[in-house]
Design an enzyme around this catalytic site. Structure first.
Site, mmCIF file in Angstrom:
data_model
loop_
_atom_site.group_PDB
_atom_site.id
_atom_site.type_symbol
_atom_site.label_atom_id
_atom_site.label_comp_id
_atom_site.label_asym_id
_atom_site.label_seq_id
_atom_site.Cartn_x
_atom_site.Cartn_y
_atom_site.Cartn_z
ATOM 1 N N MET A 166 64.363 25.933 12.151
ATOM 2 C CA MET A 166 64.053 25.134 13.343
ATOM 3 C C MET A 166 64.893 23.855 13.352
ATOM 4 S SD MET A 166 60.160 25.799 14.374
ATOM 5 C CE MET A 166 59.400 24.595 13.309
ATOM 6 N N HIS A 218 66.816 23.994 3.419
ATOM 7 C CA HIS A 218 67.598 24.922 4.248
ATOM 8 C C HIS A 218 68.956 25.195 3.601
ATOM 9 C CE1 HIS A 218 65.096 22.664 7.345
ATOM 10 N NE2 HIS A 218 64.741 23.909 7.589
HETATM 11 P P1 AMP Z 1 61.900 25.505 9.105
HETATM 12 O O1 AMP Z 1 63.154 24.952 9.699
HETATM 13 O O2 AMP Z 1 60.976 24.473 8.571
HETATM 14 O O3 AMP Z 1 61.233 26.520 10.007
HETATM 15 O O4 AMP Z 1 62.341 26.330 7.810
HETATM 16 C C1 AMP Z 1 63.345 27.303 7.891
HETATM 17 C C2 AMP Z 1 63.387 28.039 6.576
HETATM 18 O O5 AMP Z 1 63.679 27.129 5.523
HETATM 19 C C3 AMP Z 1 62.073 28.714 6.220
HETATM 20 O O6 AMP Z 1 62.332 29.986 5.632
HETATM 21 C C4 AMP Z 1 61.470 27.765 5.226
HETATM 22 O O7 AMP Z 1 60.582 28.382 4.305
HETATM 23 C C5 AMP Z 1 62.702 27.262 4.510
HETATM 24 N N1 AMP Z 1 62.419 25.965 3.875
HETATM 25 C C6 AMP Z 1 61.912 24.859 4.477
HETATM 26 N N2 AMP Z 1 61.712 23.883 3.572
HETATM 27 C C7 AMP Z 1 62.082 24.385 2.368
HETATM 28 C C8 AMP Z 1 62.102 23.866 1.034
HETATM 29 N N3 AMP Z 1 61.681 22.637 0.757
HETATM 30 N N4 AMP Z 1 62.549 24.674 0.052
HETATM 31 C C9 AMP Z 1 62.957 25.938 0.319
HETATM 32 N N5 AMP Z 1 62.973 26.483 1.552
HETATM 33 C C10 AMP Z 1 62.540 25.720 2.569
#
Ligand code: AMP
Length: 282
Positions: A30, A37
């Site tokens: 997102m 990420h």
């Molecule tokens: P988001 O943009 O928050 O929807 O996250 C996109 C992807 O990045 C998802 O698969 C999340 O699980 C992963 N993600 C977000 N934060 C972390 C983190 N701190 N460590 C590892 N992966 C992450």
């Protein structure tokens, strides 16, 4: 690095790459990208010939009283991070590109989506499954990368791919944390200075749970209570849930016999943060 705003542009690029026999990794996000990420992009770059990152704040996965409008956005910075990390294509569609005005088809799931975050976010995983399935159809990746940070989401996507025979390998990646233990999250940017100072209590509480399990505690309620006790010491924290669930099925357990996931969602001020820890039971 190329950028695309339309599904057609992505399809054209993907068919050129597939025509050249290149493998494709997808990292759905997102946006407002951070080192969490970045670690997913790095894993994809290592394992695939081309990496596609999607940045899409998916309206369908937000509830009516959630933070869709406020969700942080910075496409320029995201593009720079993707390029530096070795991505080959950044897909950043507008909502209208993904959802026709008369859109009415959804991917939904029972069971796995009902506990943990599903309790307070009843329509969330339907939005996640629908958008991720759309991204899989658009990008047709060989592999797709998801963080263990969103453990329930990872389990849900794995199940969707299995149940619906989607030809993609799902790769789970470890949680990336700040030095004080706070799991990196785009939503951390909402935190005021005192809230940011309070936020590591989530990880401290999870570590307390893990410590008890390592000491041989096998009563899941006692573990959950100990986690809650740590959280209760922080006045800025308000618990949404603390759960000890089977690491595979995400079903609640009472006696801990196999690997468990200790998962929680906690409001720090108005910001809802999630975190989890997997504990191996030997
Ligand atoms: P988001 O943009 O928050 O929807 O996250 C996109 C992807 O990045 C998802 O698969 C999340 O699980 C992963 N993600 C977000 N934060 C972390 C983190 N701190 N460590 C590892 N992966 C992450």
């Amino acid at each position: 690095m190329k950028q695309a705003e339309t599904i057609r542009q992505v399809r054209e690029q993907i068919s050129r790459w597939k025509g050249d026999g290149l493998s494709i990794g997808l990292v759905p996000t997102m946006g407002y990208l951070h080192e969490g990420h970045e670690s997913l992009i790095a894993a994809s770059v290592q394992q695939n010939d081309r990496t596609v990152v999607s940045v899409f704040v998916n309206p369908m996965q937000f509830g009516p009283s959630e933070d869709l409008q406020a969700y942080p956005r910075d496409l320029q910075r995201d593009a720079a991070l993707c390029e530096a990390a070795g991505a080959a294509l950044l897909f950043h569609p507008q909502p209208e590109e993904m959802y026709a005005p008369d859109f009415c088809s959804f991917v939904d799931m029972t069971g796995l989506t009902e506990g943990l975050c599903g309790k307070s976010r009843p329509t969330h995983f339907r939005g996640v499954c629908t958008v991720v399935m759309k991204l899989f159809q658009i990008v047709q990746p060989d592999r797709a990368y998801f963080g263990q940070k969103d453990a329930q989401q990872l389990a849900v996507i794995r199940r969707m791919v299995r149940d619906l025979d989607v030809p993609v390998e799902i790769v789970g990646c470890p949680i990336v944390r700040e030095a004080d233990g706070l799991a990196k999250s785009s939503r951390n940017s909402y935190l005021s200075v005192p809230e940011r100072r309070a936020a590591p209590v989530l990880y401290r509480a999870l570590c307390r749970g893990r410590e008890l399990l390592e000491q041989g505690e096998r009563d899941a309620d006692r573990v959950a209570r100990a986690v809650r006790d740590v959280l209760a010491q922080e006045p800025l924290a308000r618990i949404d849930y603390v759960s000890v669930v089977d690491a595979g099925s995400l079903q609640p357990v009472s006696a801990v016999e196999r690997d468990v996931l200790v998962a929680l969602a906690v409001y720090i001020g108005n910001t809802r943060l999630i975190d989890n820890i997997t504990c191996q039971i030997s």
